[in-house]
Design a protein around this motif. Structure first.
Motif, PDB file in Angstrom:
ATOM      1  N   LEU A  41      87.591  14.974 -25.514  1.00 42.14           N
ATOM      2  CA  LEU A  41      86.724  16.153 -25.546  1.00 42.14           C
ATOM      3  C   LEU A  41      85.505  15.962 -24.632  1.00 42.14           C
ATOM      4  CD1 LEU A  41      86.803  17.191 -29.326  1.00 42.14           C
ATOM      5  CD2 LEU A  41      87.979  18.273 -27.394  1.00 42.14           C
ATOM      6  N   ASP A  42      84.912  14.736 -24.642  1.00 43.44           N
ATOM      7  CA  ASP A  42      83.771  14.448 -23.750  1.00 43.44           C
ATOM      8  C   ASP A  42      84.185  14.582 -22.281  1.00 43.44           C
ATOM      9  OD1 ASP A  42      82.103  14.002 -25.880  1.00 43.44           O
ATOM     10  OD2 ASP A  42      82.252  11.798 -25.777  1.00 43.44           O
ATOM     11  N   MET A  43      85.357  14.016 -21.957  1.00 40.10           N
ATOM     12  CA  MET A  43      85.826  14.089 -20.566  1.00 40.10           C
ATOM     13  C   MET A  43      86.128  15.533 -20.178  1.00 40.10           C
ATOM     14  SD  MET A  43      88.917  12.010 -18.641  1.00 40.10           S
ATOM     15  CE  MET A  43      89.558  11.540 -20.167  1.00 40.10           C
ATOM     16  N   LYS A  44      86.690  16.291 -21.091  1.00 38.57           N
ATOM     17  CA  LYS A  44      87.009  17.683 -20.808  1.00 38.57           C
ATOM     18  C   LYS A  44      85.730  18.469 -20.534  1.00 38.57           C
ATOM     19  CE  LYS A  44      89.483  21.636 -22.718  1.00 38.57           C
ATOM     20  NZ  LYS A  44      90.206  22.189 -23.851  1.00 38.57           N
ATOM     21  N   ALA A  45      84.695  18.226 -21.338  1.00 38.55           N
ATOM     22  CA  ALA A  45      83.414  18.916 -21.144  1.00 38.55           C
ATOM     23  C   ALA A  45      82.812  18.540 -19.786  1.00 38.55           C
ATOM     24  CB  ALA A  45      82.454  18.580 -22.272  1.00 38.55           C
ATOM     25  N   LYS A  46      82.885  17.236 -19.431  1.00 33.72           N
ATOM     26  CA  LYS A  46      82.331  16.805 -18.145  1.00 33.72           C
ATOM     27  C   LYS A  46      83.100  17.413 -16.974  1.00 33.72           C
ATOM     28  CE  LYS A  46      80.267  12.479 -19.673  1.00 33.72           C
ATOM     29  NZ  LYS A  46      80.283  11.024 -19.569  1.00 33.72           N
ATOM     30  N   ILE A  47      84.412  17.499 -17.123  1.00 24.84           N
ATOM     31  CA  ILE A  47      85.223  18.084 -16.050  1.00 24.84           C
ATOM     32  C   ILE A  47      84.911  19.561 -15.889  1.00 24.84           C
ATOM     33  CG2 ILE A  47      87.600  18.714 -15.424  1.00 24.84           C
ATOM     34  CD1 ILE A  47      88.457  15.986 -16.543  1.00 24.84           C
ATOM     35  N   GLU A  48      84.714  20.255 -17.022  1.00 20.99           N
ATOM     36  CA  GLU A  48      84.393  21.685 -16.945  1.00 20.99           C
ATOM     37  C   GLU A  48      83.014  21.911 -16.359  1.00 20.99           C
ATOM     38  OE1 GLU A  48      85.016  23.170 -20.892  1.00 20.99           O
ATOM     39  OE2 GLU A  48      87.194  23.188 -20.675  1.00 20.99           O
ATOM     40  N   GLU A  49      82.093  20.983 -16.571  1.00 24.49           N
ATOM     41  CA  GLU A  49      80.734  21.118 -16.039  1.00 24.49           C
ATOM     42  C   GLU A  49      80.640  20.642 -14.583  1.00 24.49           C
ATOM     43  OE1 GLU A  49      78.097  18.936 -18.528  1.00 24.49           O
ATOM     44  OE2 GLU A  49      78.551  20.128 -20.306  1.00 24.49           O
ATOM     45  N   TYR A  50      81.658  19.945 -14.095  1.00 21.19           N
ATOM     46  CA  TYR A  50      81.634  19.367 -12.750  1.00 21.19           C
ATOM     47  C   TYR A  50      81.589  20.469 -11.687  1.00 21.19           C
ATOM     48  CZ  TYR A  50      83.194  16.974  -8.534  1.00 21.19           C
ATOM     49  OH  TYR A  50      83.290  16.482  -7.264  1.00 21.19           O
ATOM     50  N   THR A  51      80.684  20.298 -10.756  1.00 20.15           N
ATOM     51  CA  THR A  51      80.636  21.178  -9.588  1.00 20.15           C
ATOM     52  C   THR A  51      80.810  20.287  -8.356  1.00 20.15           C
ATOM     53  OG1 THR A  51      78.241  20.981  -9.491  1.00 20.15           O
ATOM     54  CG2 THR A  51      79.114  22.897 -10.634  1.00 20.15           C
ATOM     55  N   ALA A  52      81.649  20.741  -7.475  1.00 22.09           N
ATOM     56  CA  ALA A  52      81.918  19.953  -6.261  1.00 22.09           C
ATOM     57  C   ALA A  52      80.654  19.899  -5.417  1.00 22.09           C
ATOM     58  CB  ALA A  52      83.046  20.576  -5.474  1.00 22.09           C
TER      59      ALA A  52
END
Length: 153
Positions: A41-52
């Motif tokens: 869940l933490d990784m999913k949240a970080k991936i969703e917040e990631y901006t290139a």
């Protein structure tokens, strides 16, 4: 031996430790599953917040570099073409110069031959004039009216 009885089931030491081990394994497996799910869940949240990151300045630099490289390649091609044309022109000029040198050599040789012939003719004419002059001198000297005598050779 010690035994524990629970709802009519008797547990001895070996069975008791086996049950405790199974309960510990189940709890440990649950805890591990929970931690994996929490990390997911933490990784999913970080991936969703990631901006290139903005790499547009790199793209611009690459475009400028590519255009400069294209210009350099065009200039190299132009220089190579000019060098090729110069080489071809120089070969043609050398061939023309060789032809001209041969022609000039022929003219010089012809002039030398004419000059030698003219020199021979002049010497021949000088010889004739000299012979005529000697003859006239001898006639003049041998003239009885002159009172001089010539030595004839």
């Amino acid at each position: 031996m010690t035994s524990i009885e629970y709802q009519g089931i008797k547990f001895t030491g070996g069975k008791f430790f086996l049950i405790l081990s199974l309960i510990g394994a189940i709890i440990g497996g649950g805890w591990t599953g929970y931690k994996f799910y929490d990390d997911y869940l933490d990784m999913k949240a970080k991936i969703e917040e990631y901006t290139a990151p903005d790499l547009s300045h790199y793209d611009e630099k690459l475009a400028v570099l590519k255009s400069e490289l294209d210009m350099i390649l065009d200039e190299i091609t132009l220089v190579a073409d000019v060098a090729k044309d110069l080489k071809t022109d120089m070969k043609a000029d050398l061939r023309q110069m060789n032809g001209d040198i041969r022609h000039i050599t022929e003219i010089v040789n012809d002039v030398e031959d004419r000059q030698k012939e003219d020199t021979r003719e002049i010497f021949d004419e000088i010889k004739i004039i000299e012979d005529n002059l000697n003859l006239n001198i001898n006639k003049a000297l041998n003239n009885p009216l002159n009172n001089m005598s010539a030595k004839v050779k």
